[in-house]
Motif scaffolding. Structure first.
Motif, PDB file in Angstrom:
ATOM      1  N   PHE A  24       0.900  -1.246  -0.141  1.00  0.00           N
ATOM      2  CA  PHE A  24       0.090  -0.012   0.089  1.00  0.00           C
ATOM      3  C   PHE A  24       0.723   1.206   0.128  1.00  0.00           C
ATOM      4  O   PHE A  24       0.550   2.261  -0.503  1.00  0.00           O
ATOM      5  N   GLY A  25       2.125   1.279   0.832  1.00  0.00           N
ATOM      6  CA  GLY A  25       2.783   2.537   0.830  1.00  0.00           C
ATOM      7  C   GLY A  25       3.509   2.810  -0.607  1.00  0.00           C
ATOM      8  O   GLY A  25       3.414   3.676  -1.220  1.00  0.00           O
ATOM      9  N   TRP A  26       4.494   1.923  -0.615  1.00  0.00           N
ATOM     10  CA  TRP A  26       5.354   2.028  -2.173  1.00  0.00           C
ATOM     11  C   TRP A  26       4.373   2.092  -3.429  1.00  0.00           C
ATOM     12  O   TRP A  26       4.713   2.678  -4.100  1.00  0.00           O
ATOM     13  N   THR A  27       3.469   1.336  -3.402  1.00  0.00           N
ATOM     14  CA  THR A  27       2.679   1.125  -4.608  1.00  0.00           C
ATOM     15  C   THR A  27       1.709   2.439  -4.940  1.00  0.00           C
ATOM     16  O   THR A  27       1.317   2.677  -6.084  1.00  0.00           O
ATOM     17  N   GLY A  30       3.696   3.682  -7.724  1.00  0.00           N
ATOM     18  CA  GLY A  30       3.510   2.814  -8.902  1.00  0.00           C
ATOM     19  C   GLY A  30       3.558   1.433  -8.597  1.00  0.00           C
ATOM     20  O   GLY A  30       3.927   1.103  -7.635  1.00  0.00           O
ATOM     21  N   PRO A  31       3.225   0.494  -9.413  1.00  0.00           N
ATOM     22  CA  PRO A  31       3.553  -1.124  -9.293  1.00  0.00           C
ATOM     23  C   PRO A  31       4.775  -1.383  -8.829  1.00  0.00           C
ATOM     24  O   PRO A  31       5.526  -0.859  -9.298  1.00  0.00           O
ATOM     25  N   GLN A  32       4.745  -2.283  -7.896  1.00  0.00           N
ATOM     26  CA  GLN A  32       5.971  -3.011  -7.535  1.00  0.00           C
ATOM     27  C   GLN A  32       6.355  -4.358  -7.663  1.00  0.00           C
ATOM     28  O   GLN A  32       5.275  -4.943  -7.767  1.00  0.00           O
ATOM     29  N   MET A  33       7.270  -4.914  -7.719  1.00  0.00           N
ATOM     30  CA  MET A  33       7.698  -6.270  -7.861  1.00  0.00           C
ATOM     31  C   MET A  33       7.847  -6.579  -6.313  1.00  0.00           C
ATOM     32  O   MET A  33       8.926  -6.451  -5.533  1.00  0.00           O
ATOM     33  N   SER A 104      -2.906  -3.118  -8.782  1.00  0.00           N
ATOM     34  CA  SER A 104      -1.639  -2.478  -8.736  1.00  0.00           C
ATOM     35  C   SER A 104      -1.245  -1.704 -10.197  1.00  0.00           C
ATOM     36  O   SER A 104      -0.661  -0.507 -10.383  1.00  0.00           O
ATOM     37  N   HIS A 105      -2.014  -1.975 -11.352  1.00  0.00           N
ATOM     38  CA  HIS A 105      -1.937  -1.457 -12.720  1.00  0.00           C
ATOM     39  C   HIS A 105      -3.050  -0.902 -13.256  1.00  0.00           C
ATOM     40  O   HIS A 105      -3.032  -0.085 -14.374  1.00  0.00           O
ATOM     41  N   SER A 106      -3.976  -0.612 -12.155  1.00  0.00           N
ATOM     42  CA  SER A 106      -5.089  -0.050 -12.697  1.00  0.00           C
ATOM     43  C   SER A 106      -5.027   1.409 -12.270  1.00  0.00           C
ATOM     44  O   SER A 106      -4.412   1.971 -11.546  1.00  0.00           O
TER      45      SER A 106
END
Length: 148
Positions: A24-27, A30-33, A104-106
């Protein structure tokens, strides 16, 4: 049973907090791995996340049992509202984790992240309040347990 409930959360908490922070924080930016960065730099964090998964399932299962059965709820000294709030937070965390690649990509990513942070905070507050109350009242006491 209450001891198992407490320890399942306490041992899972570091991994769950890290997962929530990444998810939730880093995303928000943008999307994360998920967990890619810690896998190479901090393997101990990855171990905490692996430990958190089965303990999260145990903690969620006990919360579900408390919501479904008055006897379990009394043994855990949970009110029906506490059990419902905790289960909602657990379910939304689990669903968010399982569907991460999709949301995460929406375009709704920032909204999901902000709602996720709010729900994790709410779940934390409910759990801390339960911990404090269950530490004050003796095992099996239901004086503070509502909705039994």
């Amino acid at each position: 049973m209450r001891t198992i409930y407490k320890w399942s959360f306490l041992l899972a908490a570091p991994g769950l907090l890290w997962a929530a922070f990444e998810m939730f924080g880093w995303t928000l930016t943008g999307p994360q791995m998920l967990f890619f960065s810690v896998a190479h730099v901090l393997p101990i964090v990855l171990l905490m996340i692996w430990l958190a998964a089965p303990l999260f399932i145990l903690w969620s299962g006990l919360t579900l049992a408390a919501l479904a059965r008055t006897r379990t709820r009394r043994a855990l000294t949970l009110s029906i509202r506490q059990a419902a709030a905790l289960l909602m937070g657990q379910a939304l965390f689990g669903l968010s984790f399982l569907s991460y690649e999709r949301w995460s990509h929406s375009p709704l990513r920032p909204v999901v992240c902000i709602v996720g942070i709010a729900i994790m905070l709410m779940t934390g507050v409910v759990w801390v309040r339960w911990w404090l109350r269950s530490s004050i009242y003796p095992t099996g006491s239901t004086r503070h347990v509502e909705g039994n």
